[in-house]
Design an enzyme around this catalytic site. Structure first.
Site, mmCIF file in Angstrom:
data_model
loop_
_atom_site.group_PDB
_atom_site.id
_atom_site.type_symbol
_atom_site.label_atom_id
_atom_site.label_comp_id
_atom_site.label_asym_id
_atom_site.label_seq_id
_atom_site.Cartn_x
_atom_site.Cartn_y
_atom_site.Cartn_z
ATOM 1 N N ASP A 254 -48.630 -44.803 -23.926
ATOM 2 C CA ASP A 254 -47.814 -45.324 -25.028
ATOM 3 C C ASP A 254 -46.487 -45.760 -24.418
ATOM 4 O O ASP A 254 -46.176 -45.428 -23.269
ATOM 5 C CB ASP A 254 -47.587 -44.225 -26.085
ATOM 6 N N SER A 255 -45.685 -46.465 -25.209
ATOM 7 C CA SER A 255 -44.352 -46.844 -24.747
ATOM 8 C C SER A 255 -43.486 -45.609 -24.486
ATOM 9 O O SER A 255 -42.509 -45.690 -23.760
ATOM 10 C CB SER A 255 -43.668 -47.707 -25.809
ATOM 11 N N TYR B 90 -41.450 -50.852 -27.194
ATOM 12 C CA TYR B 90 -42.249 -52.062 -26.990
ATOM 13 C C TYR B 90 -42.083 -53.030 -28.185
ATOM 14 O O TYR B 90 -42.326 -54.223 -28.053
ATOM 15 C CB TYR B 90 -43.737 -51.702 -26.908
ATOM 16 N N GLY B 91 -41.733 -52.441 -29.340
ATOM 17 C CA GLY B 91 -41.800 -53.184 -30.611
ATOM 18 C C GLY B 91 -41.036 -54.492 -30.654
ATOM 19 O O GLY B 91 -41.414 -55.409 -31.378
ATOM 20 N N CYS C 132 -50.964 -46.722 -28.915
ATOM 21 C CA CYS C 132 -49.815 -47.518 -29.347
ATOM 22 C C CYS C 132 -50.345 -48.747 -30.087
ATOM 23 O O CYS C 132 -51.118 -49.526 -29.522
ATOM 24 C CB CYS C 132 -49.027 -47.941 -28.106
ATOM 25 N N THR D 118 -48.585 -51.317 -31.079
ATOM 26 C CA THR D 118 -47.930 -52.519 -30.569
ATOM 27 C C THR D 118 -48.616 -53.014 -29.300
ATOM 28 O O THR D 118 -48.882 -54.210 -29.140
ATOM 29 C CB THR D 118 -46.437 -52.222 -30.274
ATOM 30 N N GLU E 198 -37.893 -40.710 -29.938
ATOM 31 C CA GLU E 198 -37.708 -40.519 -28.486
ATOM 32 C C GLU E 198 -36.582 -39.524 -28.204
ATOM 33 O O GLU E 198 -36.613 -38.803 -27.213
ATOM 34 C CB GLU E 198 -37.385 -41.859 -27.807
ATOM 35 N N CYS F 186 -47.476 -46.938 -36.511
ATOM 36 C CA CYS F 186 -46.914 -46.760 -35.169
ATOM 37 C C CYS F 186 -47.115 -45.291 -34.832
ATOM 38 O O CYS F 186 -46.896 -44.416 -35.684
ATOM 39 C CB CYS F 186 -45.424 -47.113 -35.179
ATOM 40 N N THR F 187 -47.550 -45.019 -33.603
ATOM 41 C CA THR F 187 -47.925 -43.639 -33.271
ATOM 42 C C THR F 187 -46.724 -42.680 -33.186
ATOM 43 O O THR F 187 -46.905 -41.470 -33.145
ATOM 44 C CB THR F 187 -48.715 -43.592 -31.948
ATOM 45 N N HIS F 188 -45.518 -43.223 -33.180
ATOM 46 C CA HIS F 188 -44.348 -42.339 -33.234
ATOM 47 C C HIS F 188 -44.169 -41.739 -34.643
ATOM 48 O O HIS F 188 -43.595 -40.660 -34.784
ATOM 49 C CB HIS F 188 -43.071 -43.108 -32.884
HETATM 50 N N1 DGL Z 1 -45.914 -45.986 -30.515
HETATM 51 C C1 DGL Z 1 -45.858 -47.408 -30.517
HETATM 52 C C2 DGL Z 1 -46.736 -48.024 -31.585
HETATM 53 O O1 DGL Z 1 -47.683 -47.378 -32.012
HETATM 54 C C3 DGL Z 1 -44.564 -47.831 -30.223
HETATM 55 C C4 DGL Z 1 -43.718 -48.694 -30.391
HETATM 56 C C5 DGL Z 1 -42.516 -49.118 -29.664
HETATM 57 O O2 DGL Z 1 -42.316 -48.710 -28.527
HETATM 58 O O3 DGL Z 1 -41.803 -49.906 -30.259
HETATM 59 O O4 DGL Z 1 -46.559 -49.123 -31.999
#
Ligand code: DGL
Length: 273
Positions: free
Chosen positions: A11-12, A43-44, A74, A76, A152, A184-186
Site C-alpha cells: 500500500d502507499s 498516492y491519491g 490500495c 488507488t 499515517e 480507501c484502505t486507510h
Molecule cells: N490506501 C490507499 C487506497 O486504498 C491510499 C491512498 C493514498 O495514498 O492516497 O486508496
C-alpha cells in the site's frame, strides 16, 4: 500441494494493514510480507504513471522475497496499476475496488456515498464500476484529501481528523445516503470515528474481507495451496514489514494498527527511491 504460501502485500502506507488483518484471519499459516510505501504516501493525488512505477518496483521486490501472490491493498494503486502488474507478472495479482456492488444491494434509501481518494474517483476503473453496478441507485462521491495523512500520523480521533470526517460525510448524509463505502484502505481505521459522526444507523462497507476470501480461493486454485491445512492449529504464520520511509516512525504506527510489535525494515534504497 503446498501447506503454506507467501503473500506479498503493498500500500502507499499503513492503510493496507486493514486488509492484512483479514488476510491473517483467513490464512493463519501464511507468510505475510507487507510493504508500506511511506516515502511516497499519499498516492491519491499523484499521477497514474507515478503510481504505476511504484507498484512495479514494489511487486518486483515482493516477488524477489518469494511471494506466490501479490495483493494491492490500495484502491488507488489498483485503479492505476492492476492491469500493468497483471500483464507484467506471472502470478495472481489481487486488487481492491470500492464496494459498489454490495453497497447497492444494502441501501434502503437508494443513495450510497463513496469516500475515496481523488485518484480512485477520477479513474476509468471506478467509472466502469459505477456503470456496471449502480443501476437505479444514486451514487454520491466524495474525495477526502488529508484523511490518509491523518491515519499515517496515527491520529484516528484527533480534532483535525474529526473535522475532516465531518466535512466529508456531511454532503453525503445531506443527500440521503444510508450506506457509505470506505473506498480507501486507510479509512477502516477511522470506522469508529465515522460511525460516531455519521450515526450508527449508517452502514459502512469495505472490501478487506472479500479480498482475503478471493486471495485464498486463487491460492488454492492457481498456486496449489492445500485448503485443509489453512487453520491455525496446523501451525502459525509469520509477518514481515518493510517501509520506504523512516523505519522507526513506521514501526511505531504500524505496531498500533497491527496490534503487535512491528519492527519495520527499510526497503533497499533502489526500491525505496
Ligand atoms: N490506501 C490507499 C487506497 O486504498 C491510499 C491512498 C493514498 O495514498 O492516497 O486508496
Amino acid at each position: 500441494m503446498a501447506s503454506r504460501s507467501t503473500i506479498g502485500v503493498f500500500d502507499s502506507g499503513v492503510g493496507g494493514l486493514s486488509v492484512l488483518h483479514h488476510i491473517r484471519r483467513t490464512l493463519p499459516r501464511a507468510r505475510l510480507i507487507y510493504v508500506a510505501d511511506s516515502a511516497h504516501v499519499p498516492y491519491g493525488d499523484k499521477p497514474a504513471h507515478y503510481i504505476e512505477q511504484r507498484s512495479v518496483a514494489l511487486t518486483r521486490f515482493l516477488l524477489s522475497r518469494g511471494a506466490d501472490a501479490i495483493v494491492i491493498a490500495c484502491n488507488t494503486a489498483t485503479a492505476a496499476a492492476a492491469s500493468v502488474l497483471r500483464h507484467q507478472f506471472d502470478c495472481p495479482v489481487i486488487g481492491m475496488e470500492p464496494a459498489v456492488k454490495p453497497a447497492v444491494a444494502a441501501t434502503k434509501s437508494g443513495v450510497v456515498g463513496v469516500l475515496a481518494t481523488t485518484g480512485t474517483l477520477k479513474s476509468a476503473r471506478f467509472a466502469a464500476l459505477l456503470e456496471r453496478y449502480a443501476g437505479n441507485v444514486e451514487i454520491v462521491t466524495q474525495g477526502c484529501p488529508g484523511l490518509v495523512e491523518q491515519v499515517e500520523l496515527g491520529e484516528l480521533d484527533s480534532a483535525i481528523t474529526r473535522e475532516l470526517v465531518e466535512r466529508y460525510t456531511a454532503p453525503l448524509l445531506a443527500r440521503g445516503a444510508d450506506t457509505l463505502i470506505l473506498g480507501c484502505t486507510h479509512y477502516p481505521f477511522l470506522s469508529p470515528l465515522i460511525r460516531e459522526v455519521a450515526g450508527r444507523h449508517i452502514a459502512l462497507i469495505d472490501t478487506g474481507e472479500a479480498v482475503a476470501r478471493h486471495l485464498r480461493h486463487r491460492l488454492i486454485s492457481e498456486v496449489g495451496l492445500n485448503p485443509d491445512l489453512q487453520i491455525s492449529k496446523c501451525g502459525s504464520g509469520s509477518a514481515q514489514f518493510f517501509t520506504s520511509g523512516d523505519a522507526a516512525q513506521a514501526s511505531g504506527i504500524m505496531s498500533v494498527l497491527w496490534g503487535g510489535t512491528v519492527d519495520a525494515q527499510p526497503l533497499p534504497p533502489c526500491v525505496a527511491a
